[in-house]
Design a protein around this motif. Structure first.
Motif, mmCIF file in Angstrom:
data_model
loop_
_atom_site.group_PDB
_atom_site.id
_atom_site.type_symbol
_atom_site.label_atom_id
_atom_site.label_comp_id
_atom_site.label_asym_id
_atom_site.label_seq_id
_atom_site.Cartn_x
_atom_site.Cartn_y
_atom_site.Cartn_z
ATOM 1 N N SER A 191 0.835 -1.201 0.000
ATOM 2 C CA SER A 191 0.000 0.000 0.000
ATOM 3 C C SER A 191 0.875 1.259 0.000
ATOM 4 O O SER A 191 2.083 1.196 0.218
ATOM 5 N N MET A 192 0.222 2.396 -0.194
ATOM 6 C CA MET A 192 0.934 3.675 -0.136
ATOM 7 C C MET A 192 1.417 3.945 1.295
ATOM 8 O O MET A 192 2.472 4.539 1.474
ATOM 9 N N THR A 193 0.658 3.494 2.280
ATOM 10 C CA THR A 193 1.092 3.651 3.671
ATOM 11 C C THR A 193 2.383 2.879 3.895
ATOM 12 O O THR A 193 3.307 3.377 4.545
ATOM 13 N N LEU B 90 4.584 2.122 1.574
ATOM 14 C CA LEU B 90 5.643 2.784 0.813
ATOM 15 C C LEU B 90 6.215 3.969 1.572
ATOM 16 O O LEU B 90 7.431 4.100 1.707
ATOM 17 N N SER C 219 9.170 9.204 -4.978
ATOM 18 C CA SER C 219 8.661 9.563 -3.652
ATOM 19 C C SER C 219 9.312 10.843 -3.147
ATOM 20 O O SER C 219 8.657 11.696 -2.548
#
Length: 127
Positions: free
Chosen positions: A9-11, A13, A29
């Motif tokens: 997930s983005m969390t 990452l 990022s």
């Protein structure tokens, strides 16, 4: 942590130190956080004569600064894991003279092929 066969997930990452990421997600990022900070700074400069708006945009800039600092540390840890080095070396990003050198090295140094102690190649954290 992401389960086997699931996309991270983005969390994960941005805010998890486990697993590995490649050069492109690391660089993109960084660009994301640079863009976010730039937008908030631009809004601060645009509203410098309005006290309430300036206070809110300043608060947003400070919050994004704290979030981006934590996120950049987590990204650097995952990037170091991809190369095969331990995460605490990410502290070198916070030494002013070393920071640009470490950033360029993390952007250019290819990751270890295959699985290493920190997880599989390009599939997120290890269980």
């Amino acid at each position: 942590m992401a389960e086997e066969g699931r996309q991270p997930s983005m969390t994960w990452l941005f805010f998890s130190p486990s697993g590995r990421i490649g050069r492109l997600p690391f660089f993109l990022s960084w660009l994301f956080w640079f863009f976010v900070g730039g937008v908030f700074l631009m809004q601060m400069l645009k509203n410098e004569n309005e006290d309430t708006a300036l206070a809110l945009w300043t608060l947003a800039l400070v919050v994004s600064g704290v979030l981006s600092t934590v996120s950049i540390a987590m990204l650097a840890i995952k990037r170091l894991h991809d190369i095969g080095y331990p995460g605490p070396l990410a502290l070198c990003l916070f030494i002013p003279v070393l920071s640009p050198i470490v950033f360029i090295a993390l952007c250019l140094w290819p990751g270890a092929k295959g699985e290493n102690d920190f997880g599989g190649r390009n599939n997120g954290p290890r269980r």
